[in-house]
Design a protein around this motif. Structure first.
Motif, PDB file in Angstrom:
ATOM      1  N   MET A   1      52.648  91.805 -41.864  1.00  0.00           N
ATOM      2  CA  MET A   1      52.237  91.479 -43.226  1.00  0.00           C
ATOM      3  C   MET A   1      51.579  92.663 -43.932  1.00  0.00           C
ATOM      4  SD  MET A   1      50.592  87.744 -42.366  1.00  0.00           S
ATOM      5  CE  MET A   1      49.930  87.578 -44.023  1.00  0.00           C
ATOM      6  N   PHE A   2      51.170  93.692 -43.170  1.00  0.00           N
ATOM      7  CA  PHE A   2      50.423  94.800 -43.758  1.00  0.00           C
ATOM      8  C   PHE A   2      51.082  96.122 -43.386  1.00  0.00           C
ATOM      9  CE2 PHE A   2      47.390  91.392 -42.998  1.00  0.00           C
ATOM     10  CZ  PHE A   2      46.759  91.276 -44.232  1.00  0.00           C
ATOM     11  N   LYS A   3      51.148  97.011 -44.354  1.00  0.00           N
ATOM     12  CA  LYS A   3      51.520  98.387 -44.091  1.00  0.00           C
ATOM     13  C   LYS A   3      50.259  99.178 -43.757  1.00  0.00           C
ATOM     14  CE  LYS A   3      55.490  98.350 -47.223  1.00  0.00           C
ATOM     15  NZ  LYS A   3      56.110  98.994 -48.413  1.00  0.00           N
ATOM     16  N   LYS A   4      50.447 100.316 -43.116  1.00  0.00           N
ATOM     17  CA  LYS A   4      49.289 101.107 -42.706  1.00  0.00           C
ATOM     18  C   LYS A   4      48.456 101.540 -43.910  1.00  0.00           C
ATOM     19  CE  LYS A   4      49.843 103.977 -39.359  1.00  0.00           C
ATOM     20  NZ  LYS A   4      50.175 105.170 -38.524  1.00  0.00           N
ATOM     21  N   ALA A   5      49.109 101.841 -45.033  1.00  0.00           N
ATOM     22  CA  ALA A   5      48.378 102.285 -46.219  1.00  0.00           C
ATOM     23  C   ALA A   5      47.631 101.144 -46.901  1.00  0.00           C
ATOM     24  CB  ALA A   5      49.346 102.935 -47.210  1.00  0.00           C
ATOM     25  N   ASP A   6      48.026  99.879 -46.625  1.00  0.00           N
ATOM     26  CA  ASP A   6      47.389  98.736 -47.280  1.00  0.00           C
ATOM     27  C   ASP A   6      46.197  98.195 -46.507  1.00  0.00           C
ATOM     28  OD1 ASP A   6      49.359  98.941 -49.186  1.00  0.00           O
ATOM     29  OD2 ASP A   6      50.678  97.478 -48.201  1.00  0.00           O
ATOM     30  N   VAL A   7      46.053  98.572 -45.247  1.00  0.00           N
ATOM     31  CA  VAL A   7      44.984  98.012 -44.412  1.00  0.00           C
ATOM     32  C   VAL A   7      43.592  98.320 -44.961  1.00  0.00           C
ATOM     33  CG1 VAL A   7      43.915  98.123 -42.123  1.00  0.00           C
ATOM     34  CG2 VAL A   7      46.395  97.938 -42.338  1.00  0.00           C
ATOM     35  N   PRO A   8      43.284  99.570 -45.397  1.00  0.00           N
ATOM     36  CA  PRO A   8      41.912  99.841 -45.871  1.00  0.00           C
ATOM     37  C   PRO A   8      41.493  98.991 -47.065  1.00  0.00           C
ATOM     38  CG  PRO A   8      43.068 101.895 -45.441  1.00  0.00           C
ATOM     39  CD  PRO A   8      44.088 100.804 -45.361  1.00  0.00           C
ATOM     40  N   MET A   9      42.440  98.580 -47.911  1.00  0.00           N
ATOM     41  CA  MET A   9      42.082  97.840 -49.118  1.00  0.00           C
ATOM     42  C   MET A   9      42.261  96.331 -48.975  1.00  0.00           C
ATOM     43  SD  MET A   9      40.998 100.147 -51.148  1.00  0.00           S
ATOM     44  CE  MET A   9      40.945  99.204 -52.668  1.00  0.00           C
ATOM     45  N   GLU A  10      43.238  95.892 -48.199  1.00  0.00           N
ATOM     46  CA  GLU A  10      43.579  94.474 -48.177  1.00  0.00           C
ATOM     47  C   GLU A  10      43.121  93.741 -46.922  1.00  0.00           C
ATOM     48  OE1 GLU A  10      47.677  93.849 -48.948  1.00  0.00           O
ATOM     49  OE2 GLU A  10      47.740  95.118 -50.729  1.00  0.00           O
ATOM     50  N   LEU A  11      42.934  94.442 -45.820  1.00  0.00           N
ATOM     51  CA  LEU A  11      42.557  93.774 -44.576  1.00  0.00           C
ATOM     52  C   LEU A  11      41.165  94.148 -44.096  1.00  0.00           C
ATOM     53  CD1 LEU A  11      43.281  91.980 -42.162  1.00  0.00           C
ATOM     54  CD2 LEU A  11      44.344  93.977 -41.087  1.00  0.00           C
ATOM     55  N   ALA A  12      40.846  95.443 -44.119  1.00  0.00           N
ATOM     56  CA  ALA A  12      39.582  95.911 -43.546  1.00  0.00           C
ATOM     57  C   ALA A  12      38.348  95.291 -44.203  1.00  0.00           C
ATOM     58  CB  ALA A  12      39.516  97.439 -43.609  1.00  0.00           C
ATOM     59  N   PRO A  13      38.263  95.174 -45.548  1.00  0.00           N
ATOM     60  CA  PRO A  13      37.042  94.592 -46.137  1.00  0.00           C
ATOM     61  C   PRO A  13      36.779  93.161 -45.674  1.00  0.00           C
ATOM     62  CG  PRO A  13      38.323  95.748 -47.806  1.00  0.00           C
ATOM     63  CD  PRO A  13      39.184  95.655 -46.591  1.00  0.00           C
ATOM     64  N   TYR A  14      37.832  92.342 -45.607  1.00  0.00           N
ATOM     65  CA  TYR A  14      37.645  90.953 -45.181  1.00  0.00           C
ATOM     66  C   TYR A  14      37.345  90.875 -43.686  1.00  0.00           C
ATOM     67  CZ  TYR A  14      39.865  90.263 -49.706  1.00  0.00           C
ATOM     68  OH  TYR A  14      40.165  90.305 -51.040  1.00  0.00           O
ATOM     69  N   LEU A  15      37.961  91.764 -42.914  1.00  0.00           N
ATOM     70  CA  LEU A  15      37.703  91.774 -41.475  1.00  0.00           C
ATOM     71  C   LEU A  15      36.257  92.162 -41.186  1.00  0.00           C
ATOM     72  CD1 LEU A  15      38.977  91.434 -38.688  1.00  0.00           C
ATOM     73  CD2 LEU A  15      39.569  93.859 -38.735  1.00  0.00           C
ATOM     74  N   MET A  16      35.742  93.155 -41.908  1.00  0.00           N
ATOM     75  CA  MET A  16      34.350  93.554 -41.722  1.00  0.00           C
ATOM     76  C   MET A  16      33.394  92.450 -42.153  1.00  0.00           C
ATOM     77  SD  MET A  16      34.395  96.432 -40.272  1.00  0.00           S
ATOM     78  CE  MET A  16      32.636  96.731 -40.416  1.00  0.00           C
ATOM     79  N   ARG A  17      33.764  91.692 -43.179  1.00  0.00           N
ATOM     80  CA  ARG A  17      32.899  90.596 -43.628  1.00  0.00           C
ATOM     81  C   ARG A  17      32.851  89.480 -42.584  1.00  0.00           C
ATOM     82  NH1 ARG A  17      30.652  89.188 -48.423  1.00  0.00           N
ATOM     83  NH2 ARG A  17      30.246  86.978 -48.797  1.00  0.00           N
ATOM     84  N   ILE A  18      33.983  89.268 -41.883  1.00  0.00           N
ATOM     85  CA  ILE A  18      34.012  88.248 -40.837  1.00  0.00           C
ATOM     86  C   ILE A  18      33.209  88.699 -39.619  1.00  0.00           C
ATOM     87  CG2 ILE A  18      35.528  87.032 -39.222  1.00  0.00           C
ATOM     88  CD1 ILE A  18      37.694  87.116 -41.374  1.00  0.00           C
ATOM     89  N   LEU A  19      33.388  89.967 -39.231  1.00  0.00           N
ATOM     90  CA  LEU A  19      32.702  90.468 -38.041  1.00  0.00           C
ATOM     91  C   LEU A  19      31.215  90.680 -38.277  1.00  0.00           C
ATOM     92  CD1 LEU A  19      35.338  93.083 -36.795  1.00  0.00           C
ATOM     93  CD2 LEU A  19      34.950  90.772 -35.942  1.00  0.00           C
ATOM     94  N   SER A  20      30.851  91.078 -39.490  1.00  0.00           N
ATOM     95  CA  SER A  20      29.444  91.343 -39.806  1.00  0.00           C
ATOM     96  C   SER A  20      29.090  90.659 -41.121  1.00  0.00           C
ATOM     97  CB  SER A  20      29.198  92.856 -39.903  1.00  0.00           C
ATOM     98  OG  SER A  20      27.843  93.121 -40.201  1.00  0.00           O
ATOM     99  N   PRO A  21      28.906  89.354 -41.107  1.00  0.00           N
ATOM    100  CA  PRO A  21      28.609  88.632 -42.353  1.00  0.00           C
ATOM    101  C   PRO A  21      27.235  88.991 -42.896  1.00  0.00           C
ATOM    102  CG  PRO A  21      28.365  87.185 -40.458  1.00  0.00           C
ATOM    103  CD  PRO A  21      28.942  88.464 -39.935  1.00  0.00           C
ATOM    104  N   ASN A  22      27.119  88.894 -44.187  1.00  0.00           N
ATOM    105  CA  ASN A  22      25.855  89.192 -44.862  1.00  0.00           C
ATOM    106  C   ASN A  22      24.980  87.940 -44.837  1.00  0.00           C
ATOM    107  OD1 ASN A  22      23.824  90.349 -46.339  1.00  0.00           O
ATOM    108  ND2 ASN A  22      24.896  90.220 -48.310  1.00  0.00           N
ATOM    109  N   VAL A  23      24.251  87.764 -43.750  1.00  0.00           N
ATOM    110  CA  VAL A  23      23.414  86.581 -43.559  1.00  0.00           C
ATOM    111  C   VAL A  23      21.994  86.910 -43.991  1.00  0.00           C
ATOM    112  CG1 VAL A  23      22.562  84.903 -41.898  1.00  0.00           C
ATOM    113  CG2 VAL A  23      24.866  85.835 -41.650  1.00  0.00           C
ATOM    114  N   GLN A  24      21.478  86.148 -44.934  1.00  0.00           N
ATOM    115  CA  GLN A  24      20.135  86.353 -45.442  1.00  0.00           C
ATOM    116  C   GLN A  24      19.160  85.412 -44.744  1.00  0.00           C
ATOM    117  OE1 GLN A  24      19.313  88.714 -47.474  1.00  0.00           O
ATOM    118  NE2 GLN A  24      21.408  89.392 -47.959  1.00  0.00           N
ATOM    119  N   PRO A  25      17.933  85.861 -44.461  1.00  0.00           N
ATOM    120  CA  PRO A  25      16.939  84.966 -43.850  1.00  0.00           C
ATOM    121  C   PRO A  25      16.544  83.846 -44.809  1.00  0.00           C
ATOM    122  CG  PRO A  25      15.940  87.054 -44.493  1.00  0.00           C
ATOM    123  CD  PRO A  25      17.419  87.225 -44.669  1.00  0.00           C
ATOM    124  N   VAL A  26      16.305  82.685 -44.244  1.00  0.00           N
ATOM    125  CA  VAL A  26      15.984  81.498 -45.037  1.00  0.00           C
ATOM    126  C   VAL A  26      14.612  80.982 -44.634  1.00  0.00           C
ATOM    127  CG1 VAL A  26      16.700  79.148 -45.629  1.00  0.00           C
ATOM    128  CG2 VAL A  26      18.426  80.912 -45.232  1.00  0.00           C
TER     129      VAL A  26
END
Length: 477
Positions: free
Chosen positions: A441-466
């Motif tokens: 589904m992804f070309k190598k040139a498309d990974v930095p813009m279309e896959l990597a940002p969402y993957l990083m958000r899943i692996l390291s979510p921005n969780v704020q203290p409550v």
């Protein structure tokens, strides 16, 4: 001397007299190597024990923990079960540890110290110099199957500069040994306790890796390591924090009786970019200049060297300045950065060239530099390294002038090029590891813009203290 017929009492009296004479004679004192004049500080202040290490202690303990996972196989001791998977022989699933990080931060020294801390005797192999595959394999097998005779300690193999080895040489041997070990281990998992013949039993035993192997490299994403990287346990070492380096350098300067203020040490640390070896070389160079009543100058970072190449000093002969630049370039050792920095700055320099011949000539020198790199890193002709500095001297010969600006900052094209290669290698590895239906589904040139940002958000979510006082009872349940 013939003492036949001499009474025993006379012999004993003679021995006692000789002891008295020897005790009254002045003894020659052997100075330790560290106090001899001319000793490099990088060797004199090399860490010898755990307490001498600086940097991230958590990473040090991670390396030590991996070595401890071999305790059951090597020392017949119980290993600490912290989630690590073991094979039937009590070894970790990944038999090779791959340490990577910037040059000069002490990766090899750290590996030596921690291996000795874990109870091993170190056998170091320079992978870039080992070209005979059969000899390397015999050396590794011989070391992993026996103890050292001198102190009866098990051996830990440390392979340095592994990315400088050809993919069909040393690295191929390691990959083949790991694959052979996996096949032999599968027999153990299938409860195959006996083999058909003594010859087969000996073959299966020699296929097992019975001692840990630590491989060290600067760039873990080098093309030569693409087959070894998935099979190894990878640990990254980062640059030592500047505050730790300054504290350590202050201690060394105090013991060496060198007076350097904190501001100057901060400048040195910022210039060497975490390279402890370069910092010690700069300080020792500054001390030698101070002792010889010459101008003390410790600002010899690679960017300052590039500026010196284009700025010709007044009141000094060209031969003397050439010798000085050559010594400084060789002491720095960052030939790729120096050549790249000179190449990025020379179009902005002022020089005399009515026939526009110098750019063509410098192109020939750059081609010569590329051929040297190819000969060293592909053909393993390391004796060519001594000619790397000639390309930098060519820039001085063609483009140096007394009117050139002395404080220009070279562009960081080379660092960006290295970072881009590392990122593209990571993307390639990522696409190879994910299922085929996703990678299509992804070309190598498309990974930095279309896959990597969402993957990083899943692996390291921005969780704020409550604030728990604001959470409702239903939400708590």
């Amino acid at each position: 001397e013939n003492n036949f017929g001499v009474p025993v009492n006379s012999l004993l009296s003679s021995i006692e007299a000789d002891k008295v004479i020897q005790a009254n004679q002045p003894k020659s004192v052997d100075l330790p190597k560290a106090t001899l004049k001319g000793t490099l500080w990088t060797e004199k202040w090399r860490p010898k024990s755990w307490i001498d290490l600086i940097g991230n202690e958590r990473t040090h303990r991670q390396l030590l923990a991996w070595l401890k996972t071999w305790s059951k196989c090597v020392f017949n001791e119980e290993s600490i079960h912290d989630g690590t998977e073991f094979d039937p022989l009590g070894r970790p699933e990944r038999k090779i540890l791959l340490i990577h990080g910037p040059p000069g931060i002490g990766k090899t020294t750290i590996a030596h110290v921690i291996a000795r801390q874990a109870g091993y005797e170190v056998l170091e192999i320079n992978a870039s110099d080992e070209r005979g595959g059969t000899l390397v394999k015999e050396k590794i097998i011989g070391a992993t199957e026996s103890h050292r005779v001198d102190d009866n300690k098990p051996v830990c193999i440390i392979a340095d500069e592994i990315e400088g080895s050809s993919e069909a040489g040393f690295i191929r041997i390691l990959v083949d040994m790991i694959n052979s070990d996996k096949k032999a281990c599968e027999h153990l998992r299938n409860n195959v306790k006996t083999f058909k013949s003594n010859k087969e039993r000996k073959k299966k035993k020699s296929s097992l890796l019975l001692r840990p192997i630590i491989a060290i490299c600067n760039d873990v994403y080098a093309n030569s390591l693409r087959n070894l990287r998935p099979l190894a346990e990878v640990i990254q070492y980062k640059r030592v924090p500047p505050s730790m380096m300054i504290t350590k350098l202050k201690q060394i300067c105090s013991l060496e009786k060198v007076v350097v203020d904190t501001k100057k040490l901060t400048e040195v640390v910022n210039q060497v970019e975490g390279d402890m070896r370069s910092a010690l070389n700069i300080l020792q160079f500054g001390k030698s200049k101070s002792n010889s009543s010459e101008k003390k100058d410790i600002n010899v970072g690679w960017s300052n060297i590039v500026n010196r190449v284009f700025h010709r000093g007044s009141g000094i002969s060209r031969e003397d300045e050439t010798s000085k630049i050559l010594a400084t370039v060789d002491m720095c050792g960052e030939y790729d950065k120096l050549v790249s920095g000179c190449f990025s700055l020379y179009p902005e320099m002022q020089y005399h060239d009515d026939m526009v011949l110098k750019p063509g000539k410098i192109g020939d020198w750059l081609f010569f530099f590329d051929e040297l790199n190819k000969g060293v890193y592909q053909s393993q002709h390391h004796q060519l390294e001594e000619y790397f500095s000639q390309a930098v001297l060519a820039f001085y010969s063609f483009f140096s002038s007394t009117t050139n600006v002395h404080n220009m900052r070279p562009k960081s094209d080379f660092e960006h090029f290295q970072a881009k290669n590392a990122s593209m290698e990571f993307i390639t590895q990522l696409l190879n590891d994910v299922p085929a239906r996703i990678s299509q589904m992804f070309k190598k040139a498309d990974v930095p813009m279309e896959l990597a940002p969402y993957l990083m958000r899943i692996l390291s979510p921005n969780v704020q203290p409550v604030n728990m006082a604001l959470v409702k009872t239903i939400e708590k349940e």
